[in-house]
Design a protein around this motif. Structure first.
Motif, PDB file in Angstrom:
ATOM      1  N   LEU A  16      36.306  39.324  32.938  1.00 52.27           N
ATOM      2  CA  LEU A  16      36.999  40.192  33.883  1.00 52.27           C
ATOM      3  C   LEU A  16      37.630  39.415  35.044  1.00 52.27           C
ATOM      4  O   LEU A  16      38.828  39.632  35.339  1.00 52.27           O
ATOM      5  N   PRO A  17      36.908  38.513  35.728  1.00 48.02           N
ATOM      6  CA  PRO A  17      37.580  37.764  36.803  1.00 48.02           C
ATOM      7  C   PRO A  17      38.734  36.903  36.290  1.00 48.02           C
ATOM      8  O   PRO A  17      39.730  36.709  36.999  1.00 48.02           O
ATOM      9  N   LEU A  18      38.620  36.401  35.047  1.00 49.74           N
ATOM     10  CA  LEU A  18      39.723  35.617  34.484  1.00 49.74           C
ATOM     11  C   LEU A  18      40.945  36.507  34.241  1.00 49.74           C
ATOM     12  O   LEU A  18      42.089  36.107  34.531  1.00 49.74           O
ATOM     13  N   ILE A  19      40.700  37.711  33.731  1.00 50.98           N
ATOM     14  CA  ILE A  19      41.811  38.631  33.489  1.00 50.98           C
ATOM     15  C   ILE A  19      42.500  38.986  34.809  1.00 50.98           C
ATOM     16  O   ILE A  19      43.743  39.021  34.902  1.00 50.98           O
ATOM     17  N   LEU A  20      41.692  39.233  35.870  1.00 52.18           N
ATOM     18  CA  LEU A  20      42.284  39.541  37.176  1.00 52.18           C
ATOM     19  C   LEU A  20      43.112  38.375  37.692  1.00 52.18           C
ATOM     20  O   LEU A  20      44.210  38.570  38.243  1.00 52.18           O
ATOM     21  N   LEU A  21      42.616  37.153  37.511  1.00 53.14           N
ATOM     22  CA  LEU A  21      43.369  35.974  37.954  1.00 53.14           C
ATOM     23  C   LEU A  21      44.691  35.882  37.200  1.00 53.14           C
ATOM     24  O   LEU A  21      45.755  35.615  37.801  1.00 53.14           O
ATOM     25  N   LEU A  22      44.649  36.089  35.903  1.00 53.41           N
ATOM     26  CA  LEU A  22      45.882  36.022  35.114  1.00 53.41           C
ATOM     27  C   LEU A  22      46.856  37.128  35.515  1.00 53.41           C
ATOM     28  O   LEU A  22      48.081  36.916  35.578  1.00 53.41           O
ATOM     29  N   VAL A  23      46.340  38.319  35.805  1.00 48.00           N
ATOM     30  CA  VAL A  23      47.206  39.435  36.185  1.00 48.00           C
ATOM     31  C   VAL A  23      47.911  39.157  37.504  1.00 48.00           C
ATOM     32  O   VAL A  23      49.133  39.317  37.623  1.00 48.00           O
ATOM     33  N   VAL A  24      47.157  38.721  38.532  1.00 46.79           N
ATOM     34  CA  VAL A  24      47.783  38.491  39.840  1.00 46.79           C
ATOM     35  C   VAL A  24      48.699  37.269  39.783  1.00 46.79           C
ATOM     36  O   VAL A  24      49.731  37.222  40.476  1.00 46.79           O
ATOM     37  N   THR A  25      48.338  36.290  38.941  1.00 47.44           N
ATOM     38  CA  THR A  25      49.226  35.127  38.789  1.00 47.44           C
ATOM     39  C   THR A  25      50.540  35.547  38.135  1.00 47.44           C
ATOM     40  O   THR A  25      51.636  35.142  38.568  1.00 47.44           O
ATOM     41  N   ALA A  58      48.241  36.345  47.715  1.00 49.76           N
ATOM     42  CA  ALA A  58      46.949  36.214  48.393  1.00 49.76           C
ATOM     43  C   ALA A  58      45.788  36.431  47.424  1.00 49.76           C
ATOM     44  O   ALA A  58      44.753  35.747  47.493  1.00 49.76           O
ATOM     45  N   ALA A  59      45.945  37.384  46.492  1.00 53.65           N
ATOM     46  CA  ALA A  59      44.893  37.630  45.498  1.00 53.65           C
ATOM     47  C   ALA A  59      44.719  36.422  44.589  1.00 53.65           C
ATOM     48  O   ALA A  59      43.585  36.036  44.230  1.00 53.65           O
ATOM     49  N   MET A  60      45.824  35.782  44.221  1.00 51.77           N
ATOM     50  CA  MET A  60      45.744  34.599  43.367  1.00 51.77           C
ATOM     51  C   MET A  60      45.034  33.458  44.097  1.00 51.77           C
ATOM     52  O   MET A  60      44.184  32.765  43.522  1.00 51.77           O
ATOM     53  N   VAL A  61      45.382  33.263  45.363  1.00 54.18           N
ATOM     54  CA  VAL A  61      44.732  32.202  46.150  1.00 54.18           C
ATOM     55  C   VAL A  61      43.245  32.477  46.280  1.00 54.18           C
ATOM     56  O   VAL A  61      42.392  31.586  46.113  1.00 54.18           O
ATOM     57  N   GLY A  62      42.877  33.752  46.587  1.00 52.90           N
ATOM     58  CA  GLY A  62      41.456  34.095  46.697  1.00 52.90           C
ATOM     59  C   GLY A  62      40.711  33.899  45.399  1.00 52.90           C
ATOM     60  O   GLY A  62      39.580  33.384  45.374  1.00 52.90           O
ATOM     61  N   ALA A  63      41.359  34.290  44.291  1.00 51.85           N
ATOM     62  CA  ALA A  63      40.714  34.130  42.984  1.00 51.85           C
ATOM     63  C   ALA A  63      40.521  32.663  42.638  1.00 51.85           C
ATOM     64  O   ALA A  63      39.452  32.259  42.142  1.00 51.85           O
ATOM     65  N   LEU A  64      41.532  31.843  42.891  1.00 52.50           N
ATOM     66  CA  LEU A  64      41.426  30.414  42.600  1.00 52.50           C
ATOM     67  C   LEU A  64      40.371  29.744  43.487  1.00 52.50           C
ATOM     68  O   LEU A  64      39.600  28.882  43.025  1.00 52.50           O
ATOM     69  N   ALA A  65      40.356  30.153  44.780  1.00 53.10           N
ATOM     70  CA  ALA A  65      39.383  29.549  45.694  1.00 53.10           C
ATOM     71  C   ALA A  65      37.952  29.870  45.267  1.00 53.10           C
ATOM     72  O   ALA A  65      37.067  28.998  45.253  1.00 53.10           O
ATOM     73  N   ASP A  66      37.703  31.135  44.885  1.00 51.01           N
ATOM     74  CA  ASP A  66      36.339  31.493  44.480  1.00 51.01           C
ATOM     75  C   ASP A  66      36.005  30.949  43.100  1.00 51.01           C
ATOM     76  O   ASP A  66      34.837  30.654  42.812  1.00 51.01           O
ATOM     77  N   GLY A 412      36.677  37.974  45.462  1.00 54.09           N
ATOM     78  CA  GLY A 412      37.678  37.094  46.063  1.00 54.09           C
ATOM     79  C   GLY A 412      39.091  37.535  45.727  1.00 54.09           C
ATOM     80  O   GLY A 412      40.000  37.498  46.581  1.00 54.09           O
ATOM     81  N   THR A 413      39.287  37.970  44.480  1.00 53.65           N
ATOM     82  CA  THR A 413      40.614  38.448  44.078  1.00 53.65           C
ATOM     83  C   THR A 413      40.997  39.717  44.845  1.00 53.65           C
ATOM     84  O   THR A 413      42.120  39.834  45.377  1.00 53.65           O
ATOM     85  N   LEU A 414      40.062  40.665  44.920  1.00 50.26           N
ATOM     86  CA  LEU A 414      40.358  41.928  45.587  1.00 50.26           C
ATOM     87  C   LEU A 414      40.533  41.743  47.093  1.00 50.26           C
ATOM     88  O   LEU A 414      41.456  42.318  47.700  1.00 50.26           O
ATOM     89  N   VAL A 415      39.635  40.942  47.698  1.00 53.80           N
ATOM     90  CA  VAL A 415      39.746  40.704  49.136  1.00 53.80           C
ATOM     91  C   VAL A 415      41.035  39.946  49.456  1.00 53.80           C
ATOM     92  O   VAL A 415      41.717  40.230  50.454  1.00 53.80           O
TER      93      VAL A 415
END
Length: 441
Positions: A16-25, A58-66, A412-415
Motif C-alpha cells: 500500500l505505501p508503495l502504491i501511494l508513492l507511485l500514485v503521487v509520483t 509534497a506527498a511524494m517528498v514525504g513518502a520518499l523521506a519516510d 508520511g505520504t498523506l501528511v
C-alpha cells in the motif's frame, strides 16, 4: 530466517505505501508536464493544476523521506553523504543488545519490581489454588516422575557414572572421616536424642519378641544347641517341651529387661549406652587407634573390588526397579508426589500465616538474589545478541515490526500531501480570494 508466511505478510504490508508513492509520483509528473504545456502555449496555468501538483510533490517528498527513514533502519542505502547513516540496526547490533540488557536488568529484574510483582500476585495463594485442584496435583506427580526418569537416563551414561565415582573418591580422600563422624555423632546425641533412638529400638525389639515366629526360632535354636553341645542329654530330656518353655522364658526375660530399660531413664544399661557413645566420639576425635581403623575403612571403601561390584549391582538393580516404576502410568513416585502436592496446597489454603510467611520469604529471596540474577540474565542477553548475525537480526526485527513501520510511510505520504495543500493555500491566498470574489459577483 523468515518463514514464507512472514515474508508474504511483510510484502503485503509494503504494497500500500508503495502504491501511494507511485500514485503521487505519477500525479506529480503528469501535472508538471501539463503545466509545462500550458506555459509553452503562453497560457496561465490553472490554479487547480498548481494545487494538485503541489499536493503530489509534497506527498511524494514525504513518502520518499519516510521510505528512506524506514529502510535505513534495516539495510544500507548507497547514497552519497547519508549512506553511512543507514543500516542502523545491523551496524549498532552490539550496542542495541547491551542497551536491551540494561533495560531488562534495571526495569524488570530489579528488586523493587520483583517485590511489587510478588505483592500484586500473591504467589502463595496462587500455588494453594493450583495444588488443591486434583488435576493439577496429578499433573505435578507426572512431571516429577518424568524429571526423575530423565535424571536416571542421564546418570546411566558411562561418563557420568565415571565422573560421579571419581568425585566421590576425591571427596573421601580429602575428608577427615574421624572428625566428621565425631561431629555427626555429637550433633545426633546432643540433648539426649540418642536415647530417643534407643527407646524406638527397644520398642521394636519388644514387638518382635512377642511374635510367635520369634518363639519358634528361639525353640529351634535351643534344640540345635542341645544336639550339638549335649547330644546324650538331648536324647534323654524332653527336648520339645524344654525348647518351648525355654523359648517362652528367654523371650519373656528379654522383654521384661527391655521394658525395664524403656521405663527407667536412669537404668544402668542407658548409662552404659551413654558412656559407649561418648567414648566413641572422644576416640574418633583424638585416639590414634580409632583413626587407624577409620583409615582402613576408607581404604576398604575406595579400593575393595568386591564392595565396588556389590554396590554397582545394588545400584543397577535399584535403578532398574525405579525405571520400571517411573515408566508406569500409575507410578508410586508420581502418586506420592501428587499426595504431597495436595497436602501442601491444602496446608497453604487453610493457613493464612503460612501463606504470608511464604510470600515474605519469596520477597526476601527476590531482594537478595535480584542483583546477581539480573546481572546474569542481562549479560546473557547482551552476549546472545552479540553472537547473532547482524543481517539475520535485522531481518528478524523487520519481520516483527516492519508491518507497523509501513504506516509511517503511509502517514508520511498523506501528511506531505496535506502540507502541500496548506502551502498552496498560503502562497496563493490572494489569487484565491480574487477568484472567490469574482464568483460571488
Amino acid at each position: 530466517m523468515l518463514t514464507p508466511e512472514q515474508r508474504l505478510s511483510l510484502q503485503q504490508a509494503k504494497r500500500l505505501p508503495l502504491i501511494l508513492l507511485l500514485v503521487v509520483t505519477a500525479g506529480f509528473i503528469a501535472t508538471a508536464l501539463a503545466g509545462s504545456r500550458w506555459a509553452i502555449e503562453g497560457q496561465a496555468v490553472p490554479l487547480w493544476l498548481v494545487c494538485l501538483r503541489g499536493i503530489c510533490e509534497a506527498a511524494m517528498v514525504g513518502a520518499l523521506a519516510d521510505w528512506f527513514a524506514v529502510t535505513a533502519l534495516f539495510r544500507h542505502i548507497p547514497l552519497p553523504l547519508v549512506g553511512r547513516h543507514t543500516a542502523i540496526i545491523p551496524r549498532n547490533k552490539d550496542r542495541i543488545g547491551e542497551n536491551l540488557a540494561v533495560f531488562v536488568r534495571d526495569k524488570f529484574l530489579d528488586a523493587p519490581s520483583l517485590v511489587a510483582l510478588i505483592e500484586r500476585n500473591n504467589p502463595a495463594q496462587f500455588l494453594a489454588d493450583w495444588l488443591t485442584a486434583s488435576a493439577n496435583s496429578q499433573l505435578l506427580g507426572k512431571q516429577v516422575a518424568r524429571l526423575a526418569l530423565a535424571a536416571l537416563e542421564m546418570v546411566q551414561d558411562k561418563q557420568v557414572e565415571k565422573f560421579l565415582t571419581q568425585s566421590l573418591k576425591a571427596v573421601m580422600q580429602h575428608v577427615d572421616l574421624s572428625r566428621t563422624a565425631a561431629s555427626l555423632l555429637s550433633g545426633l546425641t546432643s540433648g539426649g536424642r540418642h536415647q530417643e533412638v534407643l527407646d524406638d529400638v527397644l520398642a521394636r525389639i519388644s514387638r518382635v519378641l512377642r511374635q510367635e515366629q520369634t518363639h519358634v526360632l528361639i525353640a529351634q535354636t535351643i534344640v540345635v544347641w542341645l544336639k550339638r553341645e549335649h547330644p546324650i542329654k538331648e536324647k534323654m530330656l524332653p527336648t520339645d517341651w524344654l525348647s518351648d518353655k525355654g523359648a517362652s522364658l528367654i523371650a519373656s526375660a528379654l522383654d521384661s529387661l527391655l521394658q525395664d530399660v524403656a521405663h527407667n531413664p536412669d537404668h544402668r544399661l542407658r548409662e552404659a549406652f551413654d558412656e559407649s557413645v561418648h567414648r566413641l566420639i572422644e576416640g574418633l576425635q583424638s585416639d590414634p587407634v580409632y583413626a587407624e581403623r577409620v583409615e582402613k575403612l576408607r581404604n576398604y571403601l575406595l579400593h575393595d573390588e568386591k564392595l565396588a561390584a556389590y554396590l554397582r549391582e545394588l545400584w543397577l538393580g535399584w535403578r532398574a526397579r525405579l525405571e520400571r516404576d517411573l515408566a508406569d502410568e500409575n507410578s508410586a513416585l508420581a502418586r506420592r508426589a501428587a499426595v504431597m502436592g495436595r497436602w501442601l496446597g491444602q496446608a497453604l489454603a487453610h493457613d493464612e500465616a503460612l501463606r504470608q510467611s511464604m510470600n515474605e520469604r519469596l520477597k526476601r529471596w527476590a531482594t537478595t538474589l535480584a542483583p546477581d540474577v539480573s546481572q546474569f540474565i542481562g549479560q546473557h542477553i547482551a552476549d546472545t545478541v552479540k553472537r547473532w548475525d547482524a543481517e539475520q537480526l535485522s531481518t528478524l526485527i523487520e519481520a516483527h515490526i516492519g508491518k507497523d513501520l509501513q504506516y509511517i510511510r503511509i502517514n508520511g505520504t498523506l501528511v506531505g500531501g496535506a502540507i502541500g495543500l496548506l502551502l498552496f493555500l498560503i502562497s496563493h491566498a490572494g489569487a484565491l480570494l480574487r477568484n472567490l470574489q469574482m464568483l460571488i459577483r
